[in-house]
Scaffold this motif. Structure first.
Motif, short mmCIF file in Angstrom:
data_model
loop_
_atom_site.label_atom_id
_atom_site.label_comp_id
_atom_site.label_asym_id
_atom_site.label_seq_id
_atom_site.Cartn_x
_atom_site.Cartn_y
_atom_site.Cartn_z
N ASP A 138 0.84 -1.19 0.00
CA ASP A 138 0.00 0.00 0.00
C ASP A 138 0.88 1.25 0.00
O ASP A 138 1.94 1.28 0.64
CB ASP A 138 -0.92 0.02 1.22
N VAL A 139 0.44 2.28 -0.72
CA VAL A 139 1.20 3.52 -0.87
C VAL A 139 0.50 4.63 -0.08
O VAL A 139 -0.70 4.87 -0.27
CB VAL A 139 1.33 3.92 -2.35
N TYR A 140 1.26 5.29 0.79
CA TYR A 140 0.73 6.38 1.60
C TYR A 140 1.51 7.67 1.30
O TYR A 140 2.64 7.64 0.81
CB TYR A 140 0.85 6.06 3.09
N ALA A 141 0.89 8.80 1.62
CA ALA A 141 1.46 10.09 1.26
C ALA A 141 2.82 10.35 1.89
O ALA A 141 3.66 11.02 1.30
CB ALA A 141 0.49 11.21 1.64
N CYS A 142 3.04 9.84 3.10
CA CYS A 142 4.35 9.97 3.73
C CYS A 142 4.46 8.91 4.82
O CYS A 142 3.47 8.28 5.18
CB CYS A 142 4.57 11.40 4.28
N PRO A 143 5.66 8.69 5.36
CA PRO A 143 5.83 7.63 6.36
C PRO A 143 5.05 7.85 7.65
O PRO A 143 4.88 6.91 8.43
CB PRO A 143 7.35 7.67 6.65
N PHE A 144 4.57 9.07 7.87
CA PHE A 144 3.94 9.39 9.14
C PHE A 144 2.41 9.42 9.08
O PHE A 144 1.77 9.79 10.06
CB PHE A 144 4.47 10.72 9.67
N VAL A 145 1.85 9.04 7.93
CA VAL A 145 0.38 9.07 7.80
C VAL A 145 -0.15 7.72 7.30
O VAL A 145 -0.83 7.64 6.28
CB VAL A 145 -0.10 10.22 6.88
N ILE A 146 0.20 6.67 8.03
CA ILE A 146 -0.33 5.35 7.68
C ILE A 146 -1.77 5.29 8.19
O ILE A 146 -2.06 4.86 9.31
CB ILE A 146 0.54 4.22 8.27
N HIS A 147 -2.67 5.75 7.35
CA HIS A 147 -4.09 5.85 7.68
C HIS A 147 -4.85 5.86 6.36
O HIS A 147 -4.38 6.41 5.35
CB HIS A 147 -4.36 7.14 8.47
N GLU A 148 -6.03 5.28 6.36
CA GLU A 148 -6.81 5.16 5.13
C GLU A 148 -7.04 6.52 4.46
O GLU A 148 -7.13 6.60 3.23
CB GLU A 148 -8.15 4.48 5.43
N ALA A 206 7.59 30.77 6.08
CA ALA A 206 8.74 30.10 6.69
C ALA A 206 8.42 28.66 7.06
O ALA A 206 9.26 27.77 6.89
CB ALA A 206 9.20 30.86 7.93
N CYS A 207 7.21 28.39 7.56
CA CYS A 207 6.89 27.04 8.04
C CYS A 207 5.82 26.34 7.23
O CYS A 207 5.59 25.15 7.42
CB CYS A 207 6.48 27.07 9.51
N ARG A 208 5.12 27.08 6.35
CA ARG A 208 4.07 26.52 5.48
C ARG A 208 3.00 25.78 6.27
O ARG A 208 2.37 24.85 5.77
CB ARG A 208 4.68 25.59 4.44
N GLY A 209 2.78 26.18 7.50
CA GLY A 209 1.72 25.57 8.30
C GLY A 209 2.12 24.30 9.01
O GLY A 209 1.33 23.74 9.77
N GLY A 210 3.35 23.83 8.78
CA GLY A 210 3.85 22.69 9.54
C GLY A 210 3.52 21.34 8.95
O GLY A 210 3.25 21.19 7.75
N CYS A 211 3.51 20.33 9.80
CA CYS A 211 3.45 18.92 9.41
C CYS A 211 2.03 18.41 9.31
O CYS A 211 1.25 18.49 10.27
CB CYS A 211 4.24 18.09 10.42
N LEU A 212 1.70 17.86 8.17
CA LEU A 212 0.37 17.29 7.93
C LEU A 212 0.05 16.19 8.94
O LEU A 212 -1.04 16.14 9.51
CB LEU A 212 0.33 16.75 6.49
N ALA A 213 0.99 15.28 9.17
CA ALA A 213 0.75 14.16 10.08
C ALA A 213 0.54 14.63 11.51
O ALA A 213 -0.33 14.12 12.23
CB ALA A 213 1.92 13.17 10.01
N ALA A 214 1.37 15.60 11.94
CA ALA A 214 1.25 16.09 13.31
C ALA A 214 -0.13 16.70 13.55
O ALA A 214 -0.72 16.54 14.63
CB ALA A 214 2.34 17.12 13.59
N LYS A 215 -0.65 17.38 12.54
CA LYS A 215 -1.99 17.97 12.68
C LYS A 215 -3.07 16.89 12.66
O LYS A 215 -3.96 16.87 13.52
CB LYS A 215 -2.21 18.99 11.56
N PHE A 216 -3.00 16.00 11.70
CA PHE A 216 -4.05 15.00 11.53
C PHE A 216 -4.20 14.11 12.77
O PHE A 216 -5.32 13.90 13.26
CB PHE A 216 -3.76 14.14 10.31
N PHE A 217 -3.08 13.61 13.28
CA PHE A 217 -3.17 12.65 14.38
C PHE A 217 -3.36 13.30 15.75
O PHE A 217 -3.53 12.59 16.74
CB PHE A 217 -1.93 11.74 14.39
N THR A 218 -3.33 14.62 15.82
CA THR A 218 -3.73 15.29 17.05
C THR A 218 -5.16 15.80 16.97
O THR A 218 -5.65 16.45 17.90
CB THR A 218 -2.79 16.47 17.38
#
Length: 371
Positions: free
Chosen positions: A261-271, A313-325
């Motif tokens: 299975d292919v995911y957007a990045c290593p930190f978002v293993i979620h459907e 400078a930060c482009r809103g940060g990390c997608l995974a950090a936001k999603f999983f919180t």
């Protein structure tokens, strides 16, 4: 628009092949780290076969992917580990693999040292046994240090020591640097994400705002320390850190998991961030034509960060950090240096946060126990 901005704009729209392709070779692991991004432990019976894995490597080589990051789980548990990394190198695909070190004895170290286009990262999350073993399990510090000794004795060269920065070890950065210097190794720091088992441990383990500020200034003073783009959310504190400094999910990075299975990045293993499978048309088809990746490559909105002068400078940060919180993807990063992410978390508490799936966790056992 400067050269850096032009390059970043180009990368935001996606490339013909990923710059960084992570391949989790197996979910099997003889450890049970409390912050494991893939919630690894038990092998998935649907793992890619050796033949399927070789076909995947052929496709990656044809796409001219320069190197792959191999991880897990513990990749060296797979019986065909040396066969697969040897095959990748023979096809002109470099391999960087992460290991807990428990499978690197003197013989394995010599075998690794004899291979070209191979880089080894030994995970260490405490500069002493007490700190490390609280996160990674009893005996894990000693096992990692033994692996480093074997690699050094085998004249492997400049292997990497990979550290996930936490609230408990952020004060040990100088000690980690000293360990790396002792072995002639290179230190690599990465950010703790609330992914996998990190969903449960992140709140207690992620660095405080004051610690993140200290980390930023330490990194500025140690430019040889590798970070990838782990800490681009800290860039508003001053000059941007080295790297692309944007979320590359589905644009320049992605993950292939043990079952293809292919995911957007290593930190978002979620459907929500699953783009497809290499078992249905191959990897190139997913990378180039996935609907999800097409969405991620569209110009994004600053969302709640639009009023912040540091968005570029930060482009809103990390997608995974936001999603999983439990935050929205256009909310501030939960570790925003101005505290805006903390405010968003307090303003929108969630009863049940998203979790990586499937979960392959098992009961923690000492690392010297049989697998």
């Amino acid at each position: 628009m400067g050269a850096d901005s032009l390059l970043r704009s180009r990368f935001e729209r996606g490339l013909d092949a990923p710059i960084c392709l992570t391949w989790e070779l197996t979910y099997a692991c003889n450890m049970s780290c409390s912050h494991c991004l893939s919630a690894s432990g038990r092998r998935d019976p649907r793992e890619l076969t050796t033949d399927e894995a070789r076909t995947f490597i052929d496709e990656v080589a044809a796409m001219q992917v320069f190197y792959i990051n191999v991880g897990g789980g513990e990749p060296m548990i797979r019986r065909d580990f040396f066969e697969l990394i040897g095959y990748a190198v023979a096809q002109g695909v470099g391999v960087k693999f992460s290991t807990n070190g428990t499978r690197i004895d003197a013989g394995a170290a010599r075998r690794l040292a004899a291979m070209d286009y191979l880089d080894v990262q030994v995970s260490l999350d405490g500069a002493d046994a007490a700190t490390n073993d609280r996160l990674r399990g009893a005996g894990s510090y000693a096992a990692a240090r033994r692996a480093m000794e074997h690699l050094a004795d085998a004249a492997f060269g400049e292997f990497k020591i990979s550290v996930v920065v936490t609230r408990e070890n952020v004060t040990q950065l100088d000690d980690f640097a000293a360990i790396a210097a002792h072995y002639g190794a290179q230190l690599r720091l990465t950010r703790l994400r609330p992914s996998g088992r990190g969903v449960d441990s992140w709140a207690d383990l992620h660095p405080t705002r004051a610690q993140n500020e200290m980390l930023y200034h330490w990194l500025v003073g140690h430019p040889r320390v590798l970070t990838g783009d782990s800490f681009f959310h800290l860039s508003p504190l001053g000059a941007p850190l080295d790297g692309l400094n944007l979320c590359g999910a589905g644009r320049v990075v992605c993950l292939v998991d043990p079952v293809g299975d292919v995911y957007a990045c290593p930190f978002v293993i979620h459907e929500r961030f699953r783009a497809g499978t290499i078992r249905d048309g191959g990897f190139a088809e997913v990378w180039r034509n996935s609907e999800l990746f097409g969405e991620l490559r569209e110009p994004g909105s600053a969302g709640a960060c639009s009023a912040c002068g540091s968005y570029d400078a930060c482009r809103g940060g990390c997608l995974a950090a936001k999603f999983f919180t439990g935050l929205e993807l256009d909310d501030p990063d939960p570790e925003c240096v101005f505290g805006l992410g903390e405010q968003a978390l307090m303003a929108h508490p969630v009863a049940i946060r998203p979790r990586s799936a499937p979960d392959h966790s098992r009961v923690r056992i000492p690392v010297h126990s049989a697998f």
